[in-house]
Design an enzyme around this catalytic site. Sequence first.
Site, PDB file in Angstrom:
ATOM      1  N   PRO A   2     -13.853   2.687   4.674  1.00 40.02           N
ATOM      2  CA  PRO A   2     -13.027   1.486   4.766  1.00 40.02           C
ATOM      3  C   PRO A   2     -12.476   0.974   3.447  1.00 40.02           C
ATOM      4  O   PRO A   2     -13.069   0.148   2.805  1.00 40.02           O
ATOM      5  CB  PRO A   2     -13.978   0.436   5.372  1.00 40.02           C
ATOM      6  N   GLU A   3     -11.325   1.459   3.070  1.00 41.32           N
ATOM      7  CA  GLU A   3     -10.537   0.787   2.040  1.00 41.32           C
ATOM      8  C   GLU A   3      -9.236   0.432   2.733  1.00 41.32           C
ATOM      9  O   GLU A   3      -9.084   0.678   3.932  1.00 41.32           O
ATOM     10  CB  GLU A   3     -10.348   1.706   0.831  1.00 41.32           C
ATOM     11  N   LYS A  54      -8.026  -5.374   2.801  1.00 48.65           N
ATOM     12  CA  LYS A  54      -9.251  -4.874   3.416  1.00 48.65           C
ATOM     13  C   LYS A  54      -9.729  -5.740   4.570  1.00 48.65           C
ATOM     14  O   LYS A  54     -10.931  -5.874   4.801  1.00 48.65           O
ATOM     15  CB  LYS A  54     -10.347  -4.728   2.349  1.00 48.65           C
ATOM     16  N   ASN A 184     -13.283   1.943  -4.005  1.00 48.74           N
ATOM     17  CA  ASN A 184     -13.843   2.833  -5.017  1.00 48.74           C
ATOM     18  C   ASN A 184     -13.130   4.176  -5.122  1.00 48.74           C
ATOM     19  O   ASN A 184     -12.964   4.700  -6.210  1.00 48.74           O
ATOM     20  CB  ASN A 184     -15.331   3.047  -4.767  1.00 48.74           C
TER      21      ASN A 184
END
Length: 448
Positions: A2-3, A54, A184
Site C-alpha cells: 500500500p503506497e 495514501k 518506502n
Amino acid sequence: MPEGPELHLASLYVNKMCEGLVFSGSVEKSDVNKNPEVPFCCDAYCIKAQSRGKEVILTLTPIKNDDDGKRKVAKRQSQQPMDVVFRFGMSGFFRFTSVDDLPKHAHLRFYTNENPCRVLSFEDTRRFGSWHPNGTWQKDRGPCVMFEYESFRENVLSNLSDKTFDKPICEVLLNQKYFNGIGNYLRAEILFRLQIPPFVKARTVLEGLVLQDEEKKKVKKEITVVESTDKTGKKGVKAETPDLLSLCHTVPLEVVQLGENGYAPAKGKYSVLQAWMQCYCVDGMNSLGDHNGRTIWFNGDPGPMVPKGAKSRKIMWKRQKDDHDYTDSKKAKKTCTDSTAKAKPAKKKDNIKVKKENATSKTQNASKRQKKTTKKVNVAPADENKKPKTRGKRSPKVLPKTGTNTIKSQRVEEVNKTKRNSVTCRKSATKAKPQRKRSGTQGGRSSK
DNA sequence: CGTCCACGTCTAC
DNA sequence: TAGACCTGGACGG
C-alpha cells in the site's frame, strides 16, 4: 503493497467489481479489529471508491426506491450516503469474493444482496490499517502526488523554509504532509532515477526547483507559441527533463499503469511490480536504515547525512507463496539475499563500496563523499545517467502455469477455511462466514 | 525453536 | 527518537 499507486488501484478495483451491484444489510466488522463499527445499514446501497495519496474513501449510497420508501421508514435504515475513509497500514487491501472464500483477515465486510451473496472486504493481516466512518481526507496530508500534481508541487516549493526540509531527502519523501502517496519503495525508485544520494539535505535538492518553476512560468507563453507554430511531430509539452518533484508524480503513475497486476493478490502478483523495480530490494543496490529505522535502498553514495551507526539491511524478499511451480525463481530469490550480492555488482561504476561498511568509517567517508555528492546533485537532472540499471537478475517472472496453480490454490483455500474458523476469527468464529446474519438488526439478505 | 524483517502511521517519554 | 501496534515469512541454530 500500500503506497499511493496501490491505494489508487484499490479504488479502481472496487469500482470495477462493485459496478452495478447492490449491497445490503449492515457493515460487518471482525471482533479482533479495534477500529470502529461502521454504523451504516441499508436494504439497498451501492459502493463507490476514490483515492487521494495514501487514503481511499468508500462512499456507501442508499438506493432510493420510491415505491416502498415510506413502508420501510420504520426500520433503522440509513438514508444518507456515508463516506468511510481507509488507510491501509502495511498490509491493507480490498477484495471481492464469494462468501465462502472470505479471506482470513477480512476485517470489514460489505455484503451484496445476491443469492449466494458476495462480499467486498477490507483485508488487513497486520491490522495497522484504519477506517473512519463519516471521515474526510485526513487533515495535514498534502495533495496527492499523482492526481493533484500542481498543488502538490506548489505545496512543497512554497514551504521549503519548513524545518522538515532540514532532514535528508529520503526521509522527507515519507512525510505525508508534503508527499502524500510516497512510501518506502517509491522514495527509493524516485531518488534512483536521478541518482540523488538519499542522505542529502532535502532543501538542497529542492531549492533549485523554485527558480526553475518561475522561469518556466515566464517562458511558458513563448513555448506554447512555439509549439503551436512549429509542429515537429511530437506532442511537445512533455519534453521537460524530469526533476525530483515531477518524478514524485510520474513514477507512481507508472505503477498505476502496471495495472492490477501489482495489486490483485490473485495471481502472479508481485512479479510485475518486482520486475519494474530498479532499486528497491534489487540485488546490487545498497541499503541503510534511516533515522526512523526504515530501510532506504539506493545506488552509490548515501550522501552526507547518514545516521550514525546505520547498518545495511538484508533482503528477505518474499516470493508470494505460490508454493509450487517456481522451480528456478526460488533460486533466483536466494541469489537476492546477499552472499552473491557481492559477486554481481561488477557492472556499476565502481564507486560503490558502502554496502557492508561499518558505521565508523562511514561517517568519515561521508564527509569525503560530500563533494562528490553535491556535485552529483547539481549534475543530477543530467538525464544522461538515466539508465544505469544493472537490471540483470530480476526474478524470472514466475509465470503462473495456470493448471496446477488453480488446483493447488483451491486446496489451500480449504485449509485456510478450516483454520480460519478456529484461529483468526476466534470470537467471531461463530458467525465466521456463511451464517453471518446478525440476528437483531434485520433479516436482510439470506431471507429473501 | 528464536530472531529479523516487512509497501505505515501514531503517541508517549 | 524510541517504542507500540500486529501477523507471518525467511533464515539460523
